[in-house]
Structures are given as C-alpha cells and as structure tokens.
Design a protein around this motif. Sequence first.
Motif, PDB file in Angstrom:
ATOM      1  N   ASP A 144       0.820  -1.218   0.000  1.00  0.00           N
ATOM      2  CA  ASP A 144       0.000   0.000   0.000  1.00  0.00           C
ATOM      3  C   ASP A 144       0.853   1.266   0.000  1.00  0.00           C
ATOM      4  O   ASP A 144       0.393   2.337   0.415  1.00  0.00           O
ATOM      5  CB  ASP A 144      -0.951   0.019   1.208  1.00  0.00           C
ATOM      6  CG  ASP A 144      -1.900  -1.170   1.216  1.00  0.00           C
ATOM      7  OD1 ASP A 144      -2.331  -1.574   0.115  1.00  0.00           O
ATOM      8  OD2 ASP A 144      -2.186  -1.700   2.304  1.00  0.00           O
ATOM      9  N   LEU A 191       3.338   4.354  -1.715  1.00  0.00           N
ATOM     10  CA  LEU A 191       3.189   5.279  -2.832  1.00  0.00           C
ATOM     11  C   LEU A 191       4.105   4.932  -3.994  1.00  0.00           C
ATOM     12  O   LEU A 191       3.767   5.151  -5.157  1.00  0.00           O
ATOM     13  CB  LEU A 191       3.476   6.713  -2.355  1.00  0.00           C
ATOM     14  CG  LEU A 191       3.404   7.826  -3.415  1.00  0.00           C
ATOM     15  CD1 LEU A 191       1.982   7.957  -3.964  1.00  0.00           C
ATOM     16  CD2 LEU A 191       3.887   9.150  -2.827  1.00  0.00           C
ATOM     17  N   HIS A 231       2.401   4.910  -7.592  1.00  0.00           N
ATOM     18  CA  HIS A 231       1.019   4.456  -7.501  1.00  0.00           C
ATOM     19  C   HIS A 231       0.126   5.652  -7.175  1.00  0.00           C
ATOM     20  O   HIS A 231      -0.095   5.988  -6.004  1.00  0.00           O
ATOM     21  CB  HIS A 231       0.895   3.369  -6.435  1.00  0.00           C
ATOM     22  CG  HIS A 231       1.905   2.269  -6.575  1.00  0.00           C
ATOM     23  ND1 HIS A 231       1.988   1.487  -7.716  1.00  0.00           N
ATOM     24  CD2 HIS A 231       2.889   1.838  -5.743  1.00  0.00           C
ATOM     25  CE1 HIS A 231       2.967   0.606  -7.564  1.00  0.00           C
ATOM     26  NE2 HIS A 231       3.534   0.802  -6.385  1.00  0.00           N
ATOM     27  N   VAL A 232      -0.375   6.282  -8.220  1.00  0.00           N
ATOM     28  CA  VAL A 232      -1.195   7.486  -8.037  1.00  0.00           C
ATOM     29  C   VAL A 232      -2.454   7.149  -7.245  1.00  0.00           C
ATOM     30  O   VAL A 232      -2.868   7.888  -6.348  1.00  0.00           O
ATOM     31  CB  VAL A 232      -1.550   8.091  -9.407  1.00  0.00           C
ATOM     32  CG1 VAL A 232      -2.453   9.307  -9.245  1.00  0.00           C
ATOM     33  CG2 VAL A 232      -0.272   8.454 -10.161  1.00  0.00           C
ATOM     34  N   ASN A 233      -3.069   6.039  -7.572  1.00  0.00           N
ATOM     35  CA  ASN A 233      -4.187   5.507  -6.797  1.00  0.00           C
ATOM     36  C   ASN A 233      -4.215   3.999  -7.013  1.00  0.00           C
ATOM     37  O   ASN A 233      -3.266   3.429  -7.569  1.00  0.00           O
ATOM     38  CB  ASN A 233      -5.520   6.177  -7.182  1.00  0.00           C
ATOM     39  CG  ASN A 233      -5.794   6.107  -8.681  1.00  0.00           C
ATOM     40  OD1 ASN A 233      -5.634   5.051  -9.305  1.00  0.00           O
ATOM     41  ND2 ASN A 233      -6.195   7.234  -9.274  1.00  0.00           N
ATOM     42  N   ASP A 234      -5.264   3.317  -6.579  1.00  0.00           N
ATOM     43  CA  ASP A 234      -5.274   1.864  -6.673  1.00  0.00           C
ATOM     44  C   ASP A 234      -5.478   1.351  -8.089  1.00  0.00           C
ATOM     45  O   ASP A 234      -5.475   0.140  -8.324  1.00  0.00           O
ATOM     46  CB  ASP A 234      -6.323   1.273  -5.737  1.00  0.00           C
ATOM     47  CG  ASP A 234      -7.726   1.766  -6.052  1.00  0.00           C
ATOM     48  OD1 ASP A 234      -7.877   2.620  -6.948  1.00  0.00           O
ATOM     49  OD2 ASP A 234      -8.678   1.300  -5.392  1.00  0.00           O
ATOM     50  N   LYS A 235      -5.652   2.253  -9.050  1.00  0.00           N
ATOM     51  CA  LYS A 235      -5.842   1.859 -10.439  1.00  0.00           C
ATOM     52  C   LYS A 235      -4.741   2.342 -11.373  1.00  0.00           C
ATOM     53  O   LYS A 235      -4.460   1.710 -12.390  1.00  0.00           O
ATOM     54  CB  LYS A 235      -7.188   2.383 -10.957  1.00  0.00           C
ATOM     55  CG  LYS A 235      -8.416   1.696 -10.361  1.00  0.00           C
ATOM     56  CD  LYS A 235      -9.689   2.260 -10.972  1.00  0.00           C
ATOM     57  CE  LYS A 235     -10.925   1.519 -10.477  1.00  0.00           C
ATOM     58  NZ  LYS A 235     -10.978   0.138 -10.979  1.00  0.00           N
ATOM     59  N   PHE A 236      -4.107   3.448 -11.060  1.00  0.00           N
ATOM     60  CA  PHE A 236      -3.240   4.138 -12.018  1.00  0.00           C
ATOM     61  C   PHE A 236      -1.813   4.234 -11.502  1.00  0.00           C
ATOM     62  O   PHE A 236      -1.570   4.710 -10.384  1.00  0.00           O
ATOM     63  CB  PHE A 236      -3.797   5.537 -12.287  1.00  0.00           C
ATOM     64  CG  PHE A 236      -3.062   6.291 -13.359  1.00  0.00           C
ATOM     65  CD1 PHE A 236      -3.053   5.838 -14.669  1.00  0.00           C
ATOM     66  CD2 PHE A 236      -2.368   7.449 -13.058  1.00  0.00           C
ATOM     67  CE1 PHE A 236      -2.380   6.529 -15.660  1.00  0.00           C
ATOM     68  CE2 PHE A 236      -1.691   8.154 -14.038  1.00  0.00           C
ATOM     69  CZ  PHE A 236      -1.700   7.691 -15.344  1.00  0.00           C
ATOM     70  N   ASP A 237      -0.841   3.753 -12.311  1.00  0.00           N
ATOM     71  CA  ASP A 237       0.581   3.830 -11.992  1.00  0.00           C
ATOM     72  C   ASP A 237       1.313   4.614 -13.076  1.00  0.00           C
ATOM     73  O   ASP A 237       0.999   4.486 -14.271  1.00  0.00           O
ATOM     74  CB  ASP A 237       1.212   2.438 -11.921  1.00  0.00           C
ATOM     75  CG  ASP A 237       0.696   1.605 -10.766  1.00  0.00           C
ATOM     76  OD1 ASP A 237       0.077   2.188  -9.858  1.00  0.00           O
ATOM     77  OD2 ASP A 237       0.902   0.383 -10.784  1.00  0.00           O
ATOM     78  N   TYR A 265      -2.781   1.209 -16.261  1.00  0.00           N
ATOM     79  CA  TYR A 265      -4.098   1.519 -15.699  1.00  0.00           C
ATOM     80  C   TYR A 265      -4.891   0.230 -15.539  1.00  0.00           C
ATOM     81  O   TYR A 265      -5.034  -0.554 -16.487  1.00  0.00           O
ATOM     82  CB  TYR A 265      -4.861   2.491 -16.594  1.00  0.00           C
ATOM     83  CG  TYR A 265      -6.184   2.929 -16.006  1.00  0.00           C
ATOM     84  CD1 TYR A 265      -6.220   3.749 -14.880  1.00  0.00           C
ATOM     85  CD2 TYR A 265      -7.381   2.510 -16.567  1.00  0.00           C
ATOM     86  CE1 TYR A 265      -7.427   4.155 -14.332  1.00  0.00           C
ATOM     87  CE2 TYR A 265      -8.602   2.903 -16.019  1.00  0.00           C
ATOM     88  CZ  TYR A 265      -8.610   3.717 -14.900  1.00  0.00           C
ATOM     89  OH  TYR A 265      -9.809   4.111 -14.344  1.00  0.00           O
TER      90      TYR A 265
END
Length: 671
Positions: free
Chosen positions: A350, A352, A394-400, A440
């Motif tokens: 989890d 960043l 890891h910008v959010n749980d979907k987008f890197d 994504y």
Amino acid sequence: MSHNTFWQISLATCLFLPSLAFSDTNATIQLNEVTVSGEKIERSLQETTTAVSVFQTDQVDTAGAHSVYDVASHVPNMINNPSDIPVIRGVNGAGAAIGGFSMLSGSRPRISTSVDGISEAWNGQRYLDIGSWDIEQVEVLRGPQSTTQGRNSIGGAVVVTTKDPSFEPEGAVRIGYENQDDKALVAAMISGPVIDDVLALRLSAEGVYGHNFINYQNYANYWDPSDVKQGNVRAKALWLPQDVDGLIVKVSASHRASEGGHMNEIMPNSAISDYAFRLSSSNLVRYNDSTNDTFSTDVEYAINNDLKLYVLAGYNSTETKTKQAPTAMNLDIDEKSETLETRSVHDPKDGLLTSMAGLYFYHRAQDMLVTDQIKMNGDDDITALAFYTEESLHVNDKFDIIFGGRVEREEQERDVTYMSKPMNADVAETMFLPKVGVNYKLTPEHNVGFTVRKGYSPGGGALTWDTYEYYEYDKEEVWTYEATTRSLLLDKTLTLNTNLFYNEYKGYQGIAGSGYGQRFINIPEGESYGFEAETIYRITSDLELQGGFGLLRTKITEADANNYAKKGNEFNHAPHFTGSLGFKQHFMSGFFVGGDLNYVSEYYTNVTNTEAYKAGDYTLVNFNVGYETKAYTIRTYLKNAFDEDVLYNYRGTFRQVGQPRTFGVTFDYRF
C-alpha cells in the motif's frame, strides 16, 4: 493491406478487448498466475507492460523440444532458425553480420540470452543449445530491453530460469529416440536435501547423440559433418541459513558441450526435399567443437517485509573450435567473462512508490585465432559499467506512472590482425536509455499500459574482404512506443494479451554489397510497427487451447547516397505474419494428446530485398500422444507431420533449412 488500414485494425482490436473483461461465465477451472522476472523486479504477467511470452516447465519441455529456443514457434513476431539465434520483430538476434563478418566486427548479438541471470556469449548462443530439460521458466521479452538487460538486447531478451533444488527428494530419467538419422536422447535429474530445511542440492544432465538430417556426400577423406553430440550437466545448491532470516543463497555450476555440424545448409539449386550437400572446392562444410563452463552465486536477502537486496556474481567461459573442409580453415574463439550485479527492490504494501535500482559490471576478454584459408588473430576486450532504475508511482489503486532508465558506459579495446592488416580500436561511449510509461487497471482482471523506451547496440570496426581496408560503423538506436492490454476473462479461464508497437530506428545496422565486396552500413532511418495477440483458454481441467499471431511491417525510411536504392525496402527476416495454434487434452484413463500449428509468411533475407533470396512461407504441424501415470510417461511425437519444405535463410547462395518429418518416442520415469 495499407499502412493506415493495418494501424486502424490493430488499434480497434486493442480498444475492443477491454469490453470482454466484463463477460459472465460459470467456469471454475482457473489459470495459474504467471510471474515475470525478466525486468529485474518480479511482477505478475497481468501487471507487466512489456510484450512478453512466458513458458513454464510443461510448455518448454514439450514433445520433441531439445532447445529453449524451440518456444519461438509459439511467440508472435518471432521466428526461429535452429542453426542461429532467433529473430524478433525483424531484428536478427545474431547481429547484422553472418559468418566471417561477425568475427571481423567483434561478434555482438542483438538479442540477449541469459541463464539464471548470467548472459550467454555470442558464440555460446550460436553454437551451444540450452536444453529444455529441467527448466523452470523461459521468458521472451520483445522489443528493446536495454533499460534493464543492458548490452546486446536492442531486439529483445530470452530469460531462462532453471529449476531450484527441492527439500523433498525427487528424481527423473528419460530415454528417447528419433528416427531421423538415428538420434538418441537421454536425460536425468536428482534433487533433495543435504541438511533438512537448510541445504538442498540438484543435479541434472541431458544429451542428444546421433546425426542431423542433411545428406552429406563426398566427405570420406574428412569427417562426418552430420555428427551430433550435445551434452549438458548442471549442479545447483540452495542454502537457507537458519540463523539469518530472509537470506537465500543459490550456487550453480554447469558444463555444456556440442560437437558436429550446425549450419543445416543445402547446396545451391538443389531441392529442399533432397537435403543434399556435396563437398567440393566451392561447397565447404564446418565442424564445431564448443564448450561452455558457467559458475554463479545468486544471493537474495529480505531486509524487511518491504525491502530486498539481490547480488549476482558469475563467471562464463566459452570456447568454440571450428574446422573446415575441403579447403582447410581452423578457428578458435576463446571467450571469458565476469559479471557482478547488485540491485535493491523496495515494494511497501500500500505504499506510494515501488522502486528498483541496480549496479552492473561486466568484463569480457575474447581471444581469436584463425589459420589456413584466412589468417586472423588477436584479442577483444569489453568492459561495461551501468546504473539502472525503474520506479512505479502508484497514483491511486488503479493508475501507476512508470519512469526509469539506464546509464551505461562501455569501453572496447581491440587488437586484431586480419591477413596482416590491423583492426585496432580503443573506443568508449556513455549512453542514457530512458523509459517512461503508465499502467491503468480497468478492473482487477484487465490492465492497459503504454510505454516509451530507448534501446541501442554499439558500433564497431571491420575490414573489407576484398581490399582489407579498415572502416568503422556507428551504433544503432531505437525508440519504441508500445501499448499493451492484459486480460483475464471467463472467470480467469482465458487470458488475452495484446501489444501494439511502433519502432523508430536511427543508424540501423545492415550488410550491403555482395561476395567479397560486402561491408557493414548504417541505414540513417527505419521503422517497424505491428500488433501481437496471445491467448490461453483452459476449457476444462483436462483441455487447454493456446494461440497467437503477430502482424509486422518494416521499412527503410531514409538512406544515404551510397544506398539510396534501399529506401522503401523492408528489413531482412521480417515476415508480415506469424501465427500459432495448439491444444492439450488429458483423459481420465491417463492418455493424452496434443498438437500445434505454426505459420510464418514470406520474408526477405537481406536488406537489398533480393527476390531470389526470399524465405519463409511455411506451415509446421506437430502432434504428440502418450500415456501418463504418477511414476512414468510414455510419449510419441511427430514433428513437421506433413513434411513441409522449410527455408529459414540464405547464407550467400546456400540455404539454411528446417528438418523433414521426424518421428520420436520418449520414456520418462519419476521417483
């Protein structure tokens, strides 16, 4: 098909595939998760944005497979030549040169092959097969891998991982036979604990002995060019010290040897189906005696749950001795290399940022001696030092967001004499090879990605055959733009992976001229683009289908004044279409059956695009059937079942061909 139509169809397919991720199904037989390690950080195939095909044990050690390169027939936009290094997306794995030109230039491959992290030598890749026995996984990464693999990977990389020792005792033996010129197959493996839960050892060996399929004539005064003698012995130890939590140490040693002919050539103007080669003053044959010894230590240390440190140290020694007849020539290439690589991987749960960074050192010393027909001797030393990194934000749980690169400095010192003419070089260059991209996650079962990365292959110096004039050629560079989709469908019983790519080359290396007037050239600009799709569908626990195809277009977009006629030509060994289909069916009784089909369309074998020197346009069909219990397996197989004439390459006017229909049988016993 026009450029625009080809591109539109490929793009539309990429955009359509995400919608399949939402299909409903009641299927429950799921595919196993696949882990990719060839980019120096372990990721699931689902999360990998590089075009990669992964083959595990039962996909590598298949009916009739003797080499890890045999997986090439199942890889989109990859073609195999059993007497050479494979070709990926129109980039020849052996380099731009063939024969003596490769020696004159310093022998550099364009596709890197590594076994347990240690890179193969150029002559090791060409003359020594890596057997398919006791292999854990083979990864074929397509497109430039220079960011993580470094040197000699502008076309891609083949990453081989052998099986680790086990703490449960196990063993296996194999005997086999092929009817094509009476070829015997033998293999064995034993593994188990030396100290329970602390130290384990694995020993494996395999061999192929007999003759190849070429019908040689008029060789009575020399040796039998059809001889085949190949052997491989490997020892691997696994140490898990109890007083150091998180430490894993693997120590490996291997010896490979190969004797016999390897070119699989037939005479000009003869029918392929005759597989004939008659020795004469203009039809020369060569007999190779090659050996390889590799030693390595691989250390993994989990400092904590988030941070791991890796250290790899290796030594590789490869020697190839070649003799020629009827015109005598003797060649001896002795190459030794040392590798030291360390990297860290920080992957907090989890967190960043996932971070990978490494340092790489490589030194190669090559000694060469050629006598009789031509005279050449000298040494060639290369030293490379690199720092590389890859970060995933890891910008959010979907987008890197992915970014990284490699800074590599390579120095080459060459002191070589060819026909009394010196080919001395003392050059050094520092390259920066960046990589950026995004990944994504549309759903937990579907990812889309896009990357931009740079690759390169160094230049060199050579002599012209006819005038012995020394000249230099420049490095080649490529920018690759690649879009990927990774899908798990139908309740994870179906995988569907696609890649849409565009490569922009600068200084593309090639060979121009004919006969003794050939020389290296740099093509100012070129491009390639294409689309690839692969799928595996596990219909039931006993039935699995697999398939894939690749579309490829290549073009020389800019040429200099001396080679202006080549503008608009295609790259050599770049078929427009490759495709494969296969199935495996097991029955409750213990019987099984399988088969596969591979098609490669026509392609040119030189950048001049000589119509008379086209190859490809073949379909290979293989079948196998057998019976399996817990303790043993009996398998019969038929390779090239319909006896297709297979033409891989022209070497001058000589043709390199594939084997005719071959029947084989193997018996495995496990304990």
